[in-house]
Write a protein that holds these residues in place. Structure first.
Motif, mmCIF file in Angstrom:
data_model
loop_
_atom_site.group_PDB
_atom_site.id
_atom_site.type_symbol
_atom_site.label_atom_id
_atom_site.label_comp_id
_atom_site.label_asym_id
_atom_site.label_seq_id
_atom_site.Cartn_x
_atom_site.Cartn_y
_atom_site.Cartn_z
ATOM 1 N N LEU A 174 11.364 92.869 -25.870
ATOM 2 C CA LEU A 174 10.042 93.311 -25.709
ATOM 3 C C LEU A 174 9.782 94.685 -24.855
ATOM 4 O O LEU A 174 9.183 95.505 -25.457
ATOM 5 C CB LEU A 174 9.197 92.189 -24.990
ATOM 6 C CG LEU A 174 8.530 90.899 -25.782
ATOM 7 C CD1 LEU A 174 7.830 90.079 -24.665
ATOM 8 C CD2 LEU A 174 7.439 91.546 -26.604
ATOM 9 N N LYS A 175 10.927 94.863 -23.904
ATOM 10 C CA LYS A 175 10.704 95.825 -22.988
ATOM 11 C C LYS A 175 10.995 97.362 -23.853
ATOM 12 O O LYS A 175 10.323 98.115 -23.814
ATOM 13 C CB LYS A 175 11.574 95.400 -21.621
ATOM 14 C CG LYS A 175 11.729 96.873 -21.104
ATOM 15 C CD LYS A 175 10.777 96.841 -19.933
ATOM 16 C CE LYS A 175 10.781 98.144 -19.019
ATOM 17 N NZ LYS A 175 9.857 99.012 -19.179
ATOM 18 N N ARG A 176 12.133 97.091 -24.620
ATOM 19 C CA ARG A 176 12.655 97.889 -25.568
ATOM 20 C C ARG A 176 11.463 98.360 -26.480
ATOM 21 O O ARG A 176 11.413 99.751 -26.615
ATOM 22 C CB ARG A 176 13.872 97.404 -26.299
ATOM 23 C CG ARG A 176 14.524 98.614 -27.190
ATOM 24 C CD ARG A 176 15.786 98.127 -27.758
ATOM 25 N NE ARG A 176 15.970 99.024 -28.876
ATOM 26 C CZ ARG A 176 16.864 98.723 -30.081
ATOM 27 N NH1 ARG A 176 17.527 97.610 -30.091
ATOM 28 N NH2 ARG A 176 17.135 99.526 -31.007
ATOM 29 N N VAL A 177 10.946 97.400 -27.188
ATOM 30 C CA VAL A 177 9.922 97.856 -28.110
ATOM 31 C C VAL A 177 8.637 98.453 -27.550
ATOM 32 O O VAL A 177 7.883 99.297 -27.918
ATOM 33 C CB VAL A 177 9.668 96.369 -28.805
ATOM 34 C CG1 VAL A 177 8.323 96.881 -29.604
ATOM 35 C CG2 VAL A 177 10.620 96.110 -29.748
ATOM 36 N N ALA A 178 8.277 97.937 -26.199
ATOM 37 C CA ALA A 178 6.933 98.404 -25.472
ATOM 38 C C ALA A 178 7.408 99.875 -25.131
ATOM 39 O O ALA A 178 6.432 100.688 -25.447
ATOM 40 C CB ALA A 178 6.761 97.652 -24.131
ATOM 41 N N ASP A 179 8.647 100.241 -24.831
ATOM 42 C CA ASP A 179 8.778 101.659 -24.335
ATOM 43 C C ASP A 179 8.922 102.373 -25.723
ATOM 44 O O ASP A 179 8.294 103.683 -25.575
ATOM 45 C CB ASP A 179 10.114 101.904 -23.642
ATOM 46 C CG ASP A 179 10.327 100.869 -22.475
ATOM 47 O OD1 ASP A 179 9.063 100.766 -21.705
ATOM 48 O OD2 ASP A 179 11.404 100.759 -21.750
ATOM 49 N N GLU A 180 9.474 102.088 -26.719
ATOM 50 C CA GLU A 180 9.620 102.749 -27.952
ATOM 51 C C GLU A 180 8.096 103.022 -28.503
ATOM 52 O O GLU A 180 8.154 104.107 -29.102
ATOM 53 C CB GLU A 180 10.524 102.105 -29.037
ATOM 54 C CG GLU A 180 12.207 102.056 -28.559
ATOM 55 C CD GLU A 180 12.991 101.387 -29.402
ATOM 56 O OE1 GLU A 180 14.111 101.538 -28.982
ATOM 57 O OE2 GLU A 180 12.528 100.898 -30.519
ATOM 58 N N TYR A 181 7.471 102.106 -28.398
ATOM 59 C CA TYR A 181 6.182 102.204 -29.246
ATOM 60 C C TYR A 181 4.859 102.363 -28.212
ATOM 61 O O TYR A 181 3.643 102.609 -28.752
ATOM 62 C CB TYR A 181 5.533 100.926 -30.006
ATOM 63 C CG TYR A 181 6.804 100.888 -31.140
ATOM 64 C CD1 TYR A 181 6.499 101.446 -32.381
ATOM 65 C CD2 TYR A 181 7.735 100.327 -30.931
ATOM 66 C CE1 TYR A 181 7.330 101.330 -33.473
ATOM 67 C CE2 TYR A 181 8.978 100.171 -32.309
ATOM 68 C CZ TYR A 181 8.563 100.819 -33.257
ATOM 69 O OH TYR A 181 9.507 100.638 -34.471
ATOM 70 N N GLY A 182 5.121 102.685 -27.138
ATOM 71 C CA GLY A 182 4.095 103.078 -26.027
ATOM 72 C C GLY A 182 2.987 101.727 -25.863
ATOM 73 O O GLY A 182 1.882 102.206 -25.792
ATOM 74 N N LEU A 183 3.402 100.486 -25.773
ATOM 75 C CA LEU A 183 2.522 99.437 -25.765
ATOM 76 C C LEU A 183 2.881 98.569 -24.586
ATOM 77 O O LEU A 183 3.719 98.701 -23.836
ATOM 78 C CB LEU A 183 2.842 98.525 -26.935
ATOM 79 C CG LEU A 183 2.930 98.824 -28.246
ATOM 80 C CD1 LEU A 183 3.311 97.926 -29.501
ATOM 81 C CD2 LEU A 183 1.392 99.475 -28.617
ATOM 82 N N ALA A 184 1.850 98.038 -23.978
ATOM 83 C CA ALA A 184 1.790 96.981 -22.926
ATOM 84 C C ALA A 184 2.153 95.815 -23.604
ATOM 85 O O ALA A 184 1.523 95.360 -24.709
ATOM 86 C CB ALA A 184 0.510 96.983 -21.979
ATOM 87 N N VAL A 185 3.097 94.872 -22.847
ATOM 88 C CA VAL A 185 3.563 93.551 -23.434
ATOM 89 C C VAL A 185 3.034 92.548 -22.650
ATOM 90 O O VAL A 185 3.227 92.526 -21.425
ATOM 91 C CB VAL A 185 4.908 93.594 -24.032
ATOM 92 C CG1 VAL A 185 5.180 94.518 -25.251
ATOM 93 C CG2 VAL A 185 5.795 94.150 -22.637
ATOM 94 N N ILE A 186 2.661 91.613 -23.442
ATOM 95 C CA ILE A 186 2.250 90.141 -22.659
ATOM 96 C C ILE A 186 3.269 89.079 -23.500
ATOM 97 O O ILE A 186 3.386 88.921 -24.448
ATOM 98 C CB ILE A 186 0.720 89.847 -23.213
ATOM 99 C CG1 ILE A 186 -0.314 90.977 -22.521
ATOM 100 C CG2 ILE A 186 0.426 88.467 -22.888
ATOM 101 C CD1 ILE A 186 -1.060 91.340 -23.563
ATOM 102 N N SER A 187 3.540 88.242 -22.332
ATOM 103 C CA SER A 187 4.499 87.169 -22.800
ATOM 104 C C SER A 187 4.522 86.033 -21.736
ATOM 105 O O SER A 187 4.213 86.056 -20.365
ATOM 106 C CB SER A 187 6.124 87.812 -22.616
ATOM 107 O OG SER A 187 6.984 86.944 -23.422
ATOM 108 N N GLU A 188 4.631 84.825 -22.417
ATOM 109 C CA GLU A 188 4.550 83.777 -21.482
ATOM 110 C C GLU A 188 5.650 83.305 -20.639
ATOM 111 O O GLU A 188 6.929 83.487 -21.182
ATOM 112 C CB GLU A 188 4.390 82.315 -22.596
ATOM 113 C CG GLU A 188 4.194 81.129 -21.664
ATOM 114 C CD GLU A 188 3.600 80.014 -22.400
ATOM 115 O OE1 GLU A 188 3.044 80.030 -23.700
ATOM 116 O OE2 GLU A 188 3.548 78.908 -21.865
ATOM 117 N N ILE A 189 5.321 83.129 -19.423
ATOM 118 C CA ILE A 189 6.392 82.526 -18.592
ATOM 119 C C ILE A 189 6.229 80.701 -18.031
ATOM 120 O O ILE A 189 5.035 80.774 -17.867
ATOM 121 C CB ILE A 189 6.495 83.459 -17.284
ATOM 122 C CG1 ILE A 189 6.692 84.784 -17.437
ATOM 123 C CG2 ILE A 189 7.484 82.811 -16.506
ATOM 124 C CD1 ILE A 189 8.048 85.159 -18.193
#
Ligand code: PEP
Ligand code: MN
Length: 358
Positions: A174-189
């Motif tokens: 998710l982090k890699r994709v967020a950085d590559e595409y300039g997105l903020a990511v939301i994920s369940e913990i």
């Protein structure tokens, strides 16, 4: 009985009401004083043994005509008032309440303002399954000019034998994709143990329906500065939901996004029952942004668009929906995720109805 006689009796009743009012307040003042003494001595405010003694005395002296059960009930309420007045927190409105703060809370995620009156959209796969699968959805999100993406790394599944998510590897993807595409990511913990680690990888901590009243998890998320997306529990009343959000805010984190995701009812036509009026109720009662998850509430691809329209029409601050490049082979929620073409059509329709500016 003449009207005059009645008036005399009524005057006496008014007089007794005023005496009761005075006595109840006098009692509260005494209770407050006792609270102060106890605080100095470091003693617990609530003392059940003392309360039992007071009730016993009342029972002993009670002569009627009222029945004892009603008298005890009234006195229990009066005792409770005495306790509540000693507790500063109970006197105040909840932190999440509109009474506490009138202006809407607006949460800035990657430049996307959630709760500013313009709907926000969170799309993404149910679960992060691989870099390629996640990146394919990210590309489609970015192509629409959107800035937010969801994806589960820790999946709370009904069966322990079902795909549980990639865990840390999922967060890394998710982090890699967020950085590559300039997105903020939301994920369940799902566990307090993972909160600390998650801070480095995601922009929003999601707390899912199954953990909606996991108070340790709520407190742990509240102890961070990360925005928290709190889903409504599947059997949670609106009041319980608001109090769950209060657990987060009471720890000092006011960046909370609420998300109605359907509640469990006897209805089987949909996976859950979307409680659409929860949206305006939550907007009235709290100052927090409110989203609607159309995927988990309906569990049906054909209902995603109508549910999203209803959510936006009733005043939701945004919509969450699941998108997968190939839902037929998805490791979770295969029946209800949109493929990329359906995603395009869904978003085109939202745009056609002028719900978005991008
Ligand atoms: C999810 O959003 O991935 C999810 C599991 O939703 P919920 O907790 O609402 O069931
Ligand atoms: Mn899902």
């Amino acid at each position: 009985m003449s009207n005059k006689e009645l008036d005399v009796l009524r005057d006496q009743l008014d007089e007794i009401n005023l005496q009761l009012l005075h006595l109840i307040n006098q009692r509260a003042e005494l209770a407050q004083e006792i609270g102060r003494v106890k605080e100095k001595q470091g003693v617990n405010r609530y003392d059940p043994v003392r309360e039992r003694k007071m009730l016993d005395l009342i029972e002993e002296k009670h002569e009627g005509p009222l029945d004892l059960a009603s008298i005890k009930h009234i006195f229990k309420e009066i005792f409770k008032l005495g306790l509540d007045i000693q507790d500063e927190n109970k006197k105040k409105a909840l932190l999440v309440s509109r009474k506490q703060k009138q202006e809407d809370t607006i949460i800035n995620l990657n430049g996307e303002l959630i709760g500013n009156g313009v709907p926000s959209f969170i799309f993404g796969p149910c679960a992060v399954e691989s870099y390629e699968q996640t990146a394919a959805v990210a590309a489609a999100i970015k192509a629409k000019g959107l800035k937010l993406m969801r994806g589960g790394a820790y999946k709370p599944r009904t069966s322990p034998y079902d795909f549980q998510g990639l865990g840390l590897e999922g967060l890394q993807i998710l982090k890699r994709v967020a950085d590559e595409y300039g997105l903020a990511v939301i994920s369940e913990i799902v566990s307090t143990d993972d909160i600390e680690t998650a801070l480095d990888y995601i922009d929003v901590i999601q707390i899912g329906a199954r953990n909606a009243q996991n108070f340790d998890l709520l407190k742990a998320a509240g102890s961070t500065k990360k925005p928290v997306l709190l889903k409504r529990g599947m059997s949670e009343t609106i009041d319980e939901y608001i109090h769950a959000a209060e657990y987060i805010m009471a720890q000092g984190n006011s960046n909370i996004i609420l998300c109605e995701r359907g509640i469990r009812t006897y209805e089987k036509a949909t996976r859950n029952t979307l409680d659409i009026t929860a949206v305006p109720i939550l907007k009235q009662e709290t100052h927090l942004p409110v989203l609607v998850d159309v995927t988990h509430s309906t569990g049906r691809r054909d209902l995603l668009l109508p549910a999203a329209k209803a959510a936006l029409a009733i005043g939701a601050d945004g919509v969450m929906a699941e998108v997968h490049p190939d839902p037929a082979v998805a490791l979770s929620d295969s029946a209800q995720q949109m493929d990329l073409k359906q995603f395009d059509a869904f978003y085109d329709e939202i745009k056609r109805l002028n719900w978005v500016t991008v």
